[in-house]
Design a protein around this motif. Structure first.
Motif, short mmCIF file in Angstrom:
data_model
loop_
_atom_site.label_atom_id
_atom_site.label_comp_id
_atom_site.label_asym_id
_atom_site.label_seq_id
_atom_site.Cartn_x
_atom_site.Cartn_y
_atom_site.Cartn_z
N PHE A 131 0.80 -0.73 0.02
CA PHE A 131 -0.19 0.15 0.24
C PHE A 131 0.88 0.91 -0.11
O PHE A 131 0.54 2.17 -0.21
N ARG A 132 1.89 1.37 0.82
CA ARG A 132 3.12 2.31 0.68
C ARG A 132 3.64 2.20 -0.91
O ARG A 132 3.36 3.66 -1.30
N ALA A 133 3.92 1.30 -1.71
CA ALA A 133 4.22 1.74 -2.64
C ALA A 133 3.22 1.94 -3.80
O ALA A 133 3.55 3.34 -4.21
N MET A 134 2.04 1.57 -3.25
CA MET A 134 0.85 2.11 -4.44
C MET A 134 1.01 3.80 -4.56
O MET A 134 0.05 4.53 -5.78
N ASP A 135 0.57 4.08 -3.05
CA ASP A 135 0.10 5.02 -2.78
C ASP A 135 1.35 6.50 -2.95
O ASP A 135 1.07 6.99 -3.57
N ALA A 136 2.69 5.79 -3.11
CA ALA A 136 3.86 6.54 -3.88
C ALA A 136 3.29 6.42 -5.59
O ALA A 136 3.91 7.79 -5.88
N LEU A 137 2.81 5.80 -5.48
CA LEU A 137 2.74 5.79 -7.52
C LEU A 137 1.64 6.16 -7.48
O LEU A 137 1.96 7.77 -8.33
N ALA A 150 9.93 18.72 -6.62
CA ALA A 150 11.01 18.54 -5.11
C ALA A 150 10.17 17.14 -5.15
O ALA A 150 10.84 16.15 -4.34
N LYS A 151 8.59 17.66 -5.05
CA LYS A 151 7.86 16.30 -4.55
C LYS A 151 7.93 14.76 -5.16
O LYS A 151 8.51 14.08 -5.04
N MET A 152 8.62 14.96 -6.73
CA MET A 152 9.06 13.93 -7.58
C MET A 152 9.67 13.65 -6.81
O MET A 152 10.23 12.62 -6.79
N SER A 153 11.21 14.26 -6.14
CA SER A 153 12.60 13.85 -5.78
C SER A 153 12.28 12.70 -4.65
O SER A 153 12.78 11.44 -4.23
N GLU A 154 11.21 13.58 -4.09
CA GLU A 154 10.58 12.57 -2.59
C GLU A 154 10.20 11.21 -2.94
O GLU A 154 10.40 11.21 -2.04
N VAL A 155 8.95 11.50 -3.54
CA VAL A 155 8.98 9.91 -3.78
C VAL A 155 9.44 9.08 -4.46
O VAL A 155 9.80 8.23 -4.12
N ILE A 156 10.25 9.95 -5.53
CA ILE A 156 11.38 8.61 -6.24
C ILE A 156 12.50 8.47 -4.79
O ILE A 156 12.92 6.90 -4.88
N GLN A 157 12.80 9.10 -4.43
CA GLN A 157 13.23 8.44 -2.36
C GLN A 157 12.98 7.26 -2.16
O GLN A 157 13.14 6.49 -1.78
N LEU A 158 11.76 7.61 -2.16
CA LEU A 158 10.67 6.94 -1.23
C LEU A 158 10.68 5.97 -1.29
O LEU A 158 10.46 4.30 -0.88
N ALA A 159 10.48 5.56 -3.30
CA ALA A 159 10.76 3.87 -3.78
C ALA A 159 11.88 3.68 -3.92
O ALA A 159 11.65 2.29 -3.17
N TRP A 160 13.17 3.85 -3.82
CA TRP A 160 13.93 3.68 -3.36
C TRP A 160 14.28 3.08 -2.32
O TRP A 160 14.19 1.87 -1.66
N GLN A 174 8.02 0.75 -10.70
CA GLN A 174 7.65 1.50 -11.63
C GLN A 174 8.40 3.23 -12.19
O GLN A 174 7.79 3.25 -12.58
N ILE A 175 7.51 3.59 -10.54
CA ILE A 175 8.16 4.94 -10.42
C ILE A 175 9.28 4.74 -11.23
O ILE A 175 9.63 6.02 -12.00
N LEU A 176 10.18 4.12 -10.67
CA LEU A 176 11.44 4.90 -10.83
C LEU A 176 11.88 4.27 -12.60
O LEU A 176 12.95 5.16 -13.14
N ILE A 177 10.96 3.22 -13.06
CA ILE A 177 11.67 3.37 -14.57
C ILE A 177 10.30 4.24 -15.00
O ILE A 177 11.65 4.76 -16.27
N ASP A 178 10.26 4.96 -14.83
CA ASP A 178 8.86 5.87 -15.17
C ASP A 178 10.20 7.45 -15.11
O ASP A 178 10.58 8.29 -16.35
N ASP A 179 10.70 7.60 -14.13
CA ASP A 179 11.58 8.39 -14.16
C ASP A 179 13.25 8.58 -14.28
O ASP A 179 13.56 9.37 -15.97
N LEU A 180 13.54 7.37 -14.83
CA LEU A 180 14.93 6.78 -15.94
C LEU A 180 14.53 7.15 -16.77
O LEU A 180 15.11 7.66 -18.30
#
Length: 366
Positions: A131-137, A150-160, A174-180
């Motif tokens: 649920f944390r991952a889905m909410d992060a997405l 700034a918020k995107m960076s925060e969420v990307i770090q959360l994904a890591w 999925q968040i990391l793939i989209d960002d990369l």
């Protein structure tokens, strides 16, 4: 009379309560039977028992969960989705239902439903990694749409962080793939896609993303290898079939393309096999010429396979390459020698067209 009424009402109430208890007990009996049947591997009869449970107790939570999961395991996601909807309507805090609805919504890219169910699940289980991952997405999409770096960076770090705790959380990946991909870090994106595929090898979207990355990296040979992997994973997917054939032709691997088309024809359902074999003939005509196509037809005729169809097709090929008299004679022989059928009617139409093309209008009308 008054005294009788006074005793009658409690008696009726007692009877009603007894009936309710009996229905619930019967429902539990059906559920117990369903569980026994599932343990024995008899899923069809277990489903019948679970439906009997619902007839007696439409709010049986465990039965609804089991029924929905069986449908998911059978690939009947639409049926399962409806069952999970019913489950969370009856039990709004049921995490099993909320999790399933959230995951299905993400697979379908149904963001409206995802935004309805994911926050509810996350609020009930904030420490649950999925649920944390889905909410992060969801937060990542919102930040990306708002161009909030700034918020995107925060969420990307959360994904890591989530992946460091549990590397099977593909939603976080999925968040990391989209960002990369957004930042054209194709090699790193490919690494993440491959890690996701290890966890979810049947995810068509991940395969498509990998194919796109390989194509952009101009990894031509690897593109072909991955298309072959995809066709093994999704043998009925016509788009992948067409991609693989196109790749074979582009790389001048004509024998591989021909073999693949022949396999598709051999594996095709009976009602589609003739069309699939016609594609093989068209490919031979295009790549090896008319003689190769005619030789293929003659081989099928010799094998006794759809003789009228292939003799008619051979006649049309002969006509188109200039052997008009031979073709017309062939069709006449076919029509005279064979009983009425759809193939014979088609042969008559073909003969009429040939006669008209040779200015034998009388023969064509006949």
């Amino acid at each position: 009379m008054v005294l009788m009424r006074r005793f009658l009402f409690p008696l009726l109430l007692l009877m009603a309560l007894s009936a309710c208890e009996t229905a619930e007990e019967r429902a539990e009996g059906h559920f117990a039977t369903a569980q026994e049947l599932l343990a024995e591997g008899d899923v069809d009869r277990a489903l019948v028992e679970l439906r009997n449970v619902f007839k007696l107790n439409g709010q049986h939570r465990e039965a609804r969960e089991v029924y929905a999961q069986i449908q998911m395991d059978r690939g009947r996601e639409d049926i399962a989705y409806k069952q999970y909807l019913r489950l969370v309507e009856q039990y709004p805090e049921n995490l099993t239902g909320l999790r399933a609805l959230s995951e299905i919504s993400l697979r379908r890219f149904d963001w409206e439903s995802a935004e309805r169910y994911i926050p509810r699940g996350y609020a009930l289980a904030p420490d649950d990694l999925s649920f944390r991952a889905m909410d992060a997405l969801l937060n990542y999409r919102t930040a990306r749409d708002a161009e909030d770096s700034a918020k995107m960076s925060e969420v990307i770090q959360l994904a890591w962080d989530i992946l460091e705790e549990d590397d099977t959380q593909n939603v976080a990946r999925q968040i990391l793939i989209d960002d990369l991909l957004t930042n054209q870090n194709l090699t790193e994106a490919l690494e993440q896609v491959e890690l996701s595929l290890e966890q979810d090898p049947e995810n068509l979207r991940l395969h498509e993303v990998k194919l796109r990355i390989l194509n952009e990296l101009q990894e031509t040979e690897t593109v072909g290898s991955h298309l072959e992997v995809m066709i093994r994973q999704f043998p009925e997917n016509e788009q992948i079939q067409n991609f693989l054939i196109s790749w074979y032709v582009q790389e001048n691997k004509l024998d591989e393309a021909e073999n693949f088309l022949r396999k598709l024809a051999a594996d095709a359902p009976e009602e589609d096999r003739r069309d699939a074999q016609a594609v093989v003939l068209q490919f031979l005509q295009a790549t090896k010429g008319s003689d190769a196509a005619v030789a293929e037809m003659e081989a099928r005729i010799a094998a006794g396979e759809d003789v009228v169809f292939y003799r008619s097709m051979r006649a049309e090929h002969l006509f188109n390459r200039g052997d008009r008299d031979v073709a017309i004679t062939e069709l006449r022989d076919i029509i005279e020698d064979s009983p009425a059928s759809d193939d014979i009617r088609n042969a008559k139409v073909a003969l009429a067209q040939m006669l008209e093309a040779t200015e034998n209008n009388v023969g064509a009308r006949a």
